[in-house]
Structure formats: C-alpha cells, structure tokens
Write an enzyme that holds these catalytic residues in place. Structure first.
Site, PDB file in Angstrom:
ATOM      1  N   GLY A 170       0.789  -1.230   0.000  1.00  0.00           N
ATOM      2  CA  GLY A 170       0.000   0.000   0.000  1.00  0.00           C
ATOM      3  C   GLY A 170       0.822   1.281   0.000  1.00  0.00           C
ATOM      4  CB  SER A 171       4.236   2.242  -1.098  1.00  0.00           C
ATOM      5  OG  SER A 171       4.292   1.896  -2.451  1.00  0.00           O
ATOM      6  CG  ASN A 172       1.235   3.352  -5.742  1.00  0.00           C
ATOM      7  OD1 ASN A 172       1.591   4.367  -6.318  1.00  0.00           O
ATOM      8  ND2 ASN A 172       1.771   2.158  -5.977  1.00  0.00           N
TER       9      ASN A 172
ATOM     10  CE  LYS B  58      -8.347 -12.746  -5.063  1.00  0.00           C
ATOM     11  NZ  LYS B  58      -8.375 -14.121  -5.533  1.00  0.00           N
TER      12      LYS B  58
ATOM     13  CG  ASN C  91      -4.976  -0.727 -11.998  1.00  0.00           C
ATOM     14  OD1 ASN C  91      -4.697  -0.965 -10.815  1.00  0.00           O
ATOM     15  ND2 ASN C  91      -4.393  -1.369 -12.998  1.00  0.00           N
TER      16      ASN C  91
ATOM     17  CG  HIS D 285       0.148  -1.855 -15.184  1.00  0.00           C
ATOM     18  ND1 HIS D 285      -0.196  -3.092 -14.687  1.00  0.00           N
ATOM     19  CD2 HIS D 285       1.110  -2.056 -16.114  1.00  0.00           C
ATOM     20  CE1 HIS D 285       0.537  -4.013 -15.291  1.00  0.00           C
ATOM     21  NE2 HIS D 285       1.329  -3.417 -16.162  1.00  0.00           N
TER      22      HIS D 285
ATOM     23  CG  ASP E  51      -3.174  -4.425 -16.294  1.00  0.00           C
ATOM     24  OD1 ASP E  51      -3.570  -3.818 -15.296  1.00  0.00           O
ATOM     25  OD2 ASP E  51      -2.403  -5.398 -16.252  1.00  0.00           O
TER      26      ASP E  51
ATOM     27  CD  GLU F  44       3.737   1.931  -9.513  1.00  0.00           C
ATOM     28  OE1 GLU F  44       2.684   1.723  -8.892  1.00  0.00           O
ATOM     29  OE2 GLU F  44       4.595   1.050  -9.668  1.00  0.00           O
TER      30      GLU F  44
HETATM   31  C1  GAR Z   1       2.466  -1.154  -7.618  1.00  0.00           C
HETATM   32  O1  GAR Z   1       3.690  -1.225  -8.290  1.00  0.00           O
HETATM   33  C2  GAR Z   1       1.318  -1.193  -8.597  1.00  0.00           C
HETATM   34  O2  GAR Z   1       1.579  -0.514  -9.777  1.00  0.00           O
HETATM   35  C3  GAR Z   1       1.208  -2.679  -8.849  1.00  0.00           C
HETATM   36  O3  GAR Z   1       1.319  -3.242  -7.576  1.00  0.00           O
HETATM   37  C4  GAR Z   1       2.231  -2.439  -6.811  1.00  0.00           C
HETATM   38  C5  GAR Z   1       1.615  -2.150  -5.472  1.00  0.00           C
HETATM   39  O4  GAR Z   1       2.549  -1.496  -4.662  1.00  0.00           O
HETATM   40  N1  GAR Z   1      -0.016  -3.017  -9.502  1.00  0.00           N
HETATM   41  C6  GAR Z   1      -0.065  -3.882 -10.502  1.00  0.00           C
HETATM   42  O5  GAR Z   1       0.905  -4.511 -10.887  1.00  0.00           O
HETATM   43  C7  GAR Z   1      -1.451  -4.033 -11.133  1.00  0.00           C
HETATM   44  N2  GAR Z   1      -1.376  -4.787 -12.359  1.00  0.00           N
HETATM   45  P1  GAR Z   1       2.084  -0.796  -3.321  1.00  0.00           P
HETATM   46  O6  GAR Z   1       1.251  -1.837  -2.576  1.00  0.00           O
HETATM   47  O7  GAR Z   1       3.353  -0.477  -2.596  1.00  0.00           O
HETATM   48  O8  GAR Z   1       1.290   0.407  -3.688  1.00  0.00           O
END
Ligand code: GAR
Length: 209
Positions: A21-23, A98, A114, A116, A157, A186
């Site tokens: 969950g850093s985003n 999911k 989303n 990506h 995606d 991101e």
């Molecule tokens: C991120 O890099 C996001 O882009 C990716 O999961 C990671 C979650 O990081 N998502 C995908 O690959 C979706 N196809 P986070 O939990 O640190 O935010």
C-alpha cells in the site's frame, strides 16, 4: 446580484489494495497535507495481512478485509454496500490483485482508476503484476519503462489511459532496481493525476452524473 459559483465537490475515495500500500500512503499523505483536495474514506483488501489495511487504520479511515473466504456468498454485495455507505465517488486500485465484480464496475463505471507499473498497453494483462512486470520489461530489452494510470474496465489493464510517466532503463538495470524507480514514479503520477481530477483539469465522464 452576482451568483457565487459552487466550489468543486470534494471527492470521496475508496481504495482496493492487496499488499504493502505504498501508493495508498502517497495519496493519504497528499490528502493529509492538503496537497490533494480529496477525502479518503475506506480501504478494502482481499488479504487480511496486507499492510495497506494498517495504513488505512492509522489514517483513521474504514479498513476492511473482504474476500471470498470472509464472504463466500455475498462478497460483491458486501463490497458494494460498503462503497455506498461511504458515499464513495471514486475508486482507486492501488496494487489490487483481484477483479472487481460486474455490478460494482457497472455502478462505478468510469470512476475506477488503476495504477500499473509499466507503459501500457505493453507489459499488462492477467498475471502481470509487481516484480513480474519489471522482469518482463528487462527481459524484453526495453529502453524505457514507466507507470500508467488508467480507467478500469472488465479486463486486466485494458481501460482508457489517463496518464503516463516514463523513465529510461540504466545499463545493468535489474527488475529490482527498476521496480524501486518505477514505484517512486507511480507515487507522483498517481497524486498528480488525482490533483488534475480534483481541479477539473482532467474530466472523468463517470463523475459527471
Ligand atoms: C504497484 O507497483 C502497482 O503498480 C502494482 O502493484 C504495486 C503495489 O505497490 N499493480 C499492478 O501490478 C497491477 N497490475 P504498493 O502496494 O506499494 O502500492
């Protein structure tokens, strides 16, 4: 008498996350510092151990583990009810592994984003998440990678792209080093894209009704 124009409505956010969950944190921080004028409401995870749930709790917003194990018969309805209870305007998938159910996608059509970790439409699709994406980019000998924010449709995606940021690959780039660089990208791209939505610079048809 001149009419006062209405201030733009502060959009209420829901997040779906499966992992760290850093985003999510980047958005929570931007809202807490008023850099982003949106209102985080709730985090939903399919993974009870996701640190994203702890981040939601620490931020004082609703944090729920909902999965086919916790809700074998009514998962989608439980998720939908939670979104409606919080009067959610916009959903952000931040590392959610999911698919959302059809009814949720229908109710929130054009209002699900989303992030990506690559330059879609390349290096996306089912099974392309996390380090696998960066492994594929490095293995393909790509000169650039980046991050993409897009609207979610019923596939993985493939929805319309809202914004992208690019970075070059360095010589000797590894999937791990690329992952770290793209993740930092991101965080900025996601907050900037949400800022544009909040200010009206980026108009989402789904938010108009
Ligand atoms: C991120 O890099 C996001 O882009 C990716 O999961 C990671 C979650 O990081 N998502 C995908 O690959 C979706 N196809 P986070 O939990 O640190 O935010």
């Amino acid at each position: 008498m001149s009419q006062m124009s209405q201030p733009p409505k502060q959009l209420k956010l829901a997040f779906f996350a499966s992992g760290n969950g850093s985003n999510l944190q980047a958005i929570l921080d931007a809202c807490a510092s008023s850099e982003l004028d949106m209102s985080p409401q709730v985090v939903i995870s399919n993974n009870s151990k996701a640190y994203a749930l702890t981040r939601g709790q620490l931020a004082g917003i609703g944090s729920h583990h909902f999965s086919s194990k916790t809700h074998p018969h009514n998962l989608d309805q439980t998720i939908l009810n939670t979104l409606l209870e919080h009067s959610v305007d916009l959903i952000v998938l931040v590392g959610y592994m999911k698919k959302l159910g059809d009814e949720i996608l229908e109710r929130f059509r054009g209002r699900v984003l989303n992030i990506h970790p690559a330059l879609l439409p390349e290096f996306g699709g089912h099974g392309m998440y996390g380090l696998k994406v960066h492994q594929a980019v490095v293995a393909a000998g790509a000169t650039h990678s980046g991050a993409t924010v897009h609207l979610v449709d019923s596939e993985y995606d493939t929805g319309p792209i809202l914004s992208q940021a690019r970075i070059p690959l360095s010589s000797g780039e590894t999937p791990e080093s690329l992952a770290a660089k793209v993740l930092a990208l991101e965080h900025r791209l996601l907050v900037e894209t949400l800022q544009k939505i909040a200010s009206g610079e980026l108009e989402l048809e789904g938010l108009k009704t």
